[in-house]
Design a protein around this motif. Structure first.
Motif, short mmCIF file in Angstrom:
data_model
loop_
_atom_site.label_atom_id
_atom_site.label_comp_id
_atom_site.label_asym_id
_atom_site.label_seq_id
_atom_site.Cartn_x
_atom_site.Cartn_y
_atom_site.Cartn_z
N ARG A 38 0.83 -1.21 0.00
CA ARG A 38 0.00 0.00 0.00
C ARG A 38 0.87 1.26 0.00
NH1 ARG A 38 -4.81 1.74 0.34
NH2 ARG A 38 -5.75 -0.29 0.49
N ALA A 41 2.49 1.60 -3.42
CA ALA A 41 1.51 1.99 -4.44
C ALA A 41 1.11 3.45 -4.30
CB ALA A 41 0.28 1.09 -4.34
N VAL A 54 -5.92 -1.89 -3.18
CA VAL A 54 -4.95 -2.95 -3.38
C VAL A 54 -5.68 -4.28 -3.34
CG1 VAL A 54 -2.86 -4.06 -2.53
CG2 VAL A 54 -3.09 -1.58 -2.35
N ALA A 64 -2.53 -2.81 -7.62
CA ALA A 64 -2.94 -1.57 -6.98
C ALA A 64 -3.54 -0.65 -8.03
CB ALA A 64 -1.75 -0.90 -6.31
#
Length: 110
Positions: A38, A41, A54, A64
Motif C-alpha cells: 500500500r 503503491a 490494493v 494496486a
C-alpha cells in the motif's frame, strides 16, 4: 499405570510449535506485506492512500489501482520480514539484502 503428564501433552506441544513456525506462515504473506504494498503503491501512483485500492492476487502478487493508474507488485516474506518489488524489478534474494540499519546509515539517518 497412567502416562505422565508430559507424555500426554507432547503431541499438543509439537502441533502448536508446527503451527507457529515461520514455514507455516506462507498463508500470512499477503497480510504481512499489505502495508508495504500500500505504501509503495501510494508513492508510485502519486495518489492519496484513501484513493488506492490494493487487491491480493495469487502467489504473493498484488494489483494496486488509484487515481486512474494501476501497478503490479510481488511480495516475498520470511516470517514478518517482507520485501515488495514492482513490475519489471528484480527481486533481491534474502541473503543479499542489506540489514535495515545499514540502509539507514547510508541515508545519513542516525
Amino acid at each position: 499405570m497412567r502416562p505422565s503428564r508430559a507424555a500426554v501433552l507432547a503431541p499438543f506441544v509439537a502441533l502448536l510449535a508446527g503451527a507457529l513456525s515461520p514455514a507455516c506462515s506462507v498463508a500470512n504473506v499477503p497480510s504481512n506485506a499489505m502495508p508495504m504494498v500500500r505504501a509503495r503503491a501510494t508513492s508510485d501512483l502519486d495518489c492519496p492512500d484513501k484513493d488506492v485500492r490494493v487487491e491480493e492476487q495469487i502467489g504473493g502478487q498484488f494489483k494496486a489501482v488509484g487515481c486512474g493508474r494501476k501497478a503490479y507488485y510481488r511480495a516475498a516474506c520470511e516470517a514478518l520480514r517482507c520485501v515488495v518489488s514492482g513490475e519489471g524489478e528484480a527481486a533481491v534474494p534474502w541473503r543479499d539484502r542489506p540489514e535495515p540499519m545499514d540502509v539507514d546509515r547510508g541515508r545519513g539517518v542516525p
